[in-house]
Scaffold this active site. Structure first.
Site, PDB file in Angstrom:
ATOM      1  N   CYS A  22      -0.816  -5.464   6.772  1.00  0.00           N
ATOM      2  CA  CYS A  22      -0.601  -4.236   7.547  1.00  0.00           C
ATOM      3  C   CYS A  22       0.083  -4.543   8.870  1.00  0.00           C
ATOM      4  O   CYS A  22       0.857  -3.727   9.381  1.00  0.00           O
ATOM      5  CB  CYS A  22      -1.917  -3.541   7.839  1.00  0.00           C
ATOM      6  N   CYS A  78       0.809  -1.225   0.000  1.00  0.00           N
ATOM      7  CA  CYS A  78       0.000   0.000   0.000  1.00  0.00           C
ATOM      8  C   CYS A  78       0.838   1.268   0.000  1.00  0.00           C
ATOM      9  O   CYS A  78       0.314   2.360  -0.166  1.00  0.00           O
ATOM     10  CB  CYS A  78      -0.906   0.018   1.236  1.00  0.00           C
TER      11      CYS A  78
HETATM   12 FE1  FES Z   1      -1.229   0.302   4.429  1.00  0.00          FE
HETATM   13 FE2  FES Z   1      -2.642  -1.062   6.105  1.00  0.00          FE
HETATM   14  S1  FES Z   1      -3.272  -0.404   4.160  1.00  0.00           S
HETATM   15  S2  FES Z   1      -0.627  -0.447   6.313  1.00  0.00           S
END
Ligand code: FES
Length: 124
Positions: free
Chosen positions: A102, A33
């Site tokens: 995450c 992400c």
């Molecule tokens: Fe980036 Fe959770 S979506 S750390």
């Protein structure tokens, strides 16, 4: 979709911030992400006396880091190196599968901060 513990740590995160005279700093990024995490540790007598974090991560990243700081504080370096990605997620009663990546930031960041500390103490 999140457990109560995740929601609680997200709403009231522990140990957020920076340690100015940190003994070790770990910076990790989540390739999935693009979020970033920085972990600061203070070491005394081979034990983690303080652990803090800063993150640009999502709710799951904040909750897992908060939980990780609580697990890691007071542990020896050896014990803290054994804290795994799964330990952090499990102590929050699990995470939705899409959010498991995450939780890696917290354990990886902690290990990076310890590596940094060990490298620094070697060169002294
Ligand atoms: Fe980036 Fe959770 S979506 S750390």
């Amino acid at each position: 979709m999140y457990s109560e513990k995740v929601m609680e740590h997200f709403s009231n995160p522990r140990n957020v911030g920076e340690i100015e005279d940190a003994d070790g700093i770990g910076e990790v990024g989540n390739p999935t992400c693009g979020d970033m995490m920085t972990i600061y540790i203070k070491v005394n007598d081979g034990k983690l006396t303080d652990v803090k974090f800063k993150t640009f991560g999502c709710a799951a990243a904040i909750a897992t880091s908060s939980m990780m700081t609580e697990i890691a504080k007071g542990k020896t370096i050896e014990e803290a190196l054994e804290i795994s990605r799964d330990d952090v997620a499990e102590s929050l009663d699990g995470l939705p599968p899409a959010k498991l990546h995450c939780s890696n930031l917290a354990a990886d960041g902690l290990h990076a901060a310890i590596e940094d500390y060990l490298n620094k103490s070697k060169s002294n």
